[in-house]
Design an enzyme around this catalytic site. Structure first.
Site, short mmCIF file in Angstrom:
data_model
loop_
_atom_site.label_atom_id
_atom_site.label_comp_id
_atom_site.label_asym_id
_atom_site.label_seq_id
_atom_site.Cartn_x
_atom_site.Cartn_y
_atom_site.Cartn_z
N SER A 191 43.03 17.60 -3.54
CA SER A 191 41.88 17.51 -2.65
C SER A 191 42.16 18.32 -1.39
O SER A 191 43.27 18.81 -1.19
CB SER A 191 41.60 16.06 -2.29
OG SER A 191 42.55 15.61 -1.35
N LYS A 192 41.16 18.41 -0.56
CA LYS A 192 41.28 19.18 0.69
C LYS A 192 42.46 18.67 1.52
O LYS A 192 43.06 19.43 2.27
CB LYS A 192 39.95 19.08 1.45
CG LYS A 192 39.82 19.99 2.68
CD LYS A 192 39.57 21.44 2.31
CE LYS A 192 39.96 22.38 3.45
NZ LYS A 192 38.92 22.97 4.21
N ARG A 193 42.80 17.41 1.36
CA ARG A 193 43.97 16.87 2.06
C ARG A 193 45.23 17.66 1.76
O ARG A 193 46.15 17.75 2.56
CB ARG A 193 44.22 15.43 1.62
CG ARG A 193 43.60 14.34 2.45
CD ARG A 193 44.06 12.97 1.96
NE ARG A 193 44.04 12.87 0.50
CZ ARG A 193 45.11 12.87 -0.27
NH1 ARG A 193 46.31 12.96 0.27
NH2 ARG A 193 45.00 12.79 -1.59
#
Ligand code: GLU
Length: 488
Positions: free
Chosen positions: A256-258
């Site tokens: 994910s963007k994390r």
């Protein structure tokens, strides 16, 4: 292998950006189609009206084009099974639903949302799995059901799942997969809004579009028996199925963007070239013999073997992507890189657009000098910064380290004068000048090269100093050295 021509599809729901996991699935479909001289179809699954957006449709198409996944049939280009957006195909699902109702493999369900909630609550309380089988409606007299529908009573259409037996299929990636029918509820085909569910629309479309191989994310594996039941009830020939595992971050959670970047657009914004992302994702978990290599899409397609794709989740390795990206950057011509760099440089205020345009040949030479040193295209403004502008900001600690030595303080003024007097400003002339002075003073040239590099670039590492200085330019170099002399 002689059989029907391969037809595969990528069928995204337009509810957000194109995720790396999704684009990898799309890529496997594309590679499989290209390998077999088949057809790659893009189908937009937009029946979830609340979550689908037009913006996302555009974004998906843009991302696919950017990375080089061209479709043979689909939105914008049409094809023999147009339209390719499910909201434009509603009549097809309605007529398929009518056929299932008529043959008795589907039924109208009048249960209200409250009744369904109550059913699930009770099942949970009694420790039974909440598998809904239609209550009184499953075997209701069809005439009576039709009468209630005509009266306008809210209803869904459900599939009459057989209560016995198993639904099994041979997954090309995972091997045999089977589900007891008793664990599959009577799932909804048509919602009360008159729109189809994902399972129904996907099965109807896969048959109508004559899909031979369904290659999709393994989050859909439990949907497959439902779709198989639908296909059989409609008398369709079954496609083959292959479920592609997810892409995980290094912490083994869904990427994910994390983790830094997760969508195609994130990677584009972070200086990854489309060719590199394509190459990296095509290799990721695909079971090629050598998995750190550089291949064109055509070569990748030629070597692709769907049955070799790993059934285990793929773990995203940013370092490997960056290494591949660096190779593709090096493969670009200096002219291409200069074209890419110019707008970045003016946007970041490194140089004025006018200056860049007047001086393109210099930027081309700068890119030729630096291209070996770039991992991302977004490194360019930072890497190129000191070739533009005037005086530099120096790190104070490093400044003292570089210019603190007696020898440097004594000889930098002389070096400045000799450089200033050079008849021509070329790498060779600069080198001769620097080495000549060092030799006269019986010192190694590095005693002058390091401080000179720091004075002219503001850095302790760079490409070859003499060529770098030639490209920085005489005026700029002299200005910077004079500035250092003033501060000593
Ligand atoms: N619309 C589904 C998704 O985006 C596609 C699943 C399929 O390929 O059947 O996950």
């Amino acid at each position: 292998m002689e059989g029907p021509r391969v037809r595969v599809r990528y069928a995204p729901s337009p509810t957000g950006r194109l995720h790396v996991g999704g684009v990898r699935t799309a890529l496997f479909n594309w590679l499989f189609a290209r390998k077999h001289g088949g057809v790659f179809i893009l189908r937009i699954e937009d029946t979830d009206l609340e979550r689908s957006t037009e913006e996302s449709v555009e974004q998906l198409k843009r991302s696919m084009r950017w990375i080089g996944l061209d479709w043979d049939e689909g939105p914008d280009i049409g094809g023999p099974h147009a339209p390719y957006r499910q909201t434009e195909r509603l009549e097809l699902y309605r007529s398929a639903a009518r056929r299932l109702l008529e043959s008795g493999t589907a039924y109208y369900d009048f249960a209200t949302p409250e009744e369904l909630t109550e059913f699930r609550r009770r099942a949970r309380a009694e420790g039974r799995p909440p598998i809904y089988t239609g209550g009184p409606y499953r075997d209701m007299d069809p005439e009576e059901a039709l009468r209630r529908v005509r009266m306008g009573e809210p209803h869904t259409v459900r599939f009459k799942t057989p209560r016995e037996g198993r639904t099994v299929f041979e997954d090309i990636i995972r091997g045999p997969v089977g589900f007891d029918n008793a664990t599959i509820e009577d799932f909804v085909l048509m919602k009360s809004t008159g729109t189809p569910t994902y399972n129904f629309a996907a099965a109807v479309d896969d048959a109508e579009m004559e899909i031979t191989h369904v290659i999709r994310g393994d989050d859909h594996i439990s949907n497959t028996p439902r779709q198989i039941l639908i296909h059989r009830a409609l008398g369709h020939e079954l496609p083959a199925f292959a479920h592609v595992p997810q892409v995980l971050g290094p912490d083994r959670k869904k990427l994910s963007k994390r983790h830094g970047a997760a969508s195609v657009e994130d990677f584009a914004e972070q200086g990854i070239l489309p060719e590199a992302l394509f190459n990296y994702l095509a290799l990721l978990g695909a079971g090629y013999a050598a998995d750190e290599e550089i291949f064109t899409p055509e070569e990748l397609a030629r070597r692709f073997r769907l049955e070799k794709v790993s059934g285990n989740p793929a773990v995203f390795d940013e370092q490997k992507l960056l290494a591949i990206n660096a190779v593709y950057i090096r493969r670009k011509s200096p002219e291409e890189l200069a074209m890419l760099a110019a707008p970045m440089l003016s946007e970041r205020g490194v140089a004025e657009a006018g200056e860049l345009e007047r001086d393109m040949p210099r930027l081309v030479r700068i890119m030729a000098l630096l291209r070996e040193r770039l991992q991302r295209t977004t490194d360019i403004p930072e890497a190129v910064g000191y070739f533009y502008g005037g005086k530099l900001d120096y790190d104070q600690e490093q400044f003292e380290k570089q210019f603190g030595k007696e020898f440097v303080r004594e000889n930098l003024p002389e070096l400045y004068e000799r450089l200033k007097a050079l008849p021509e400003w070329t790498a060779d002339a600069i080198e001769e000048c620097v080495r000549g002075l060092a030799a006269e003073k019986e010192k190694g040239a590095r005693h002058l090269i390091h401080p000179l590099r720091f004075a002219t670039t503001g850095r302790t590492v760079s490409a070859g100093l003499f060529e770098t200085m030639e490209l920085i330019g005489r005026e700029r170099c002299l200005l910077r050295i004079a500035d250092v002399l003033e501060r000593l």
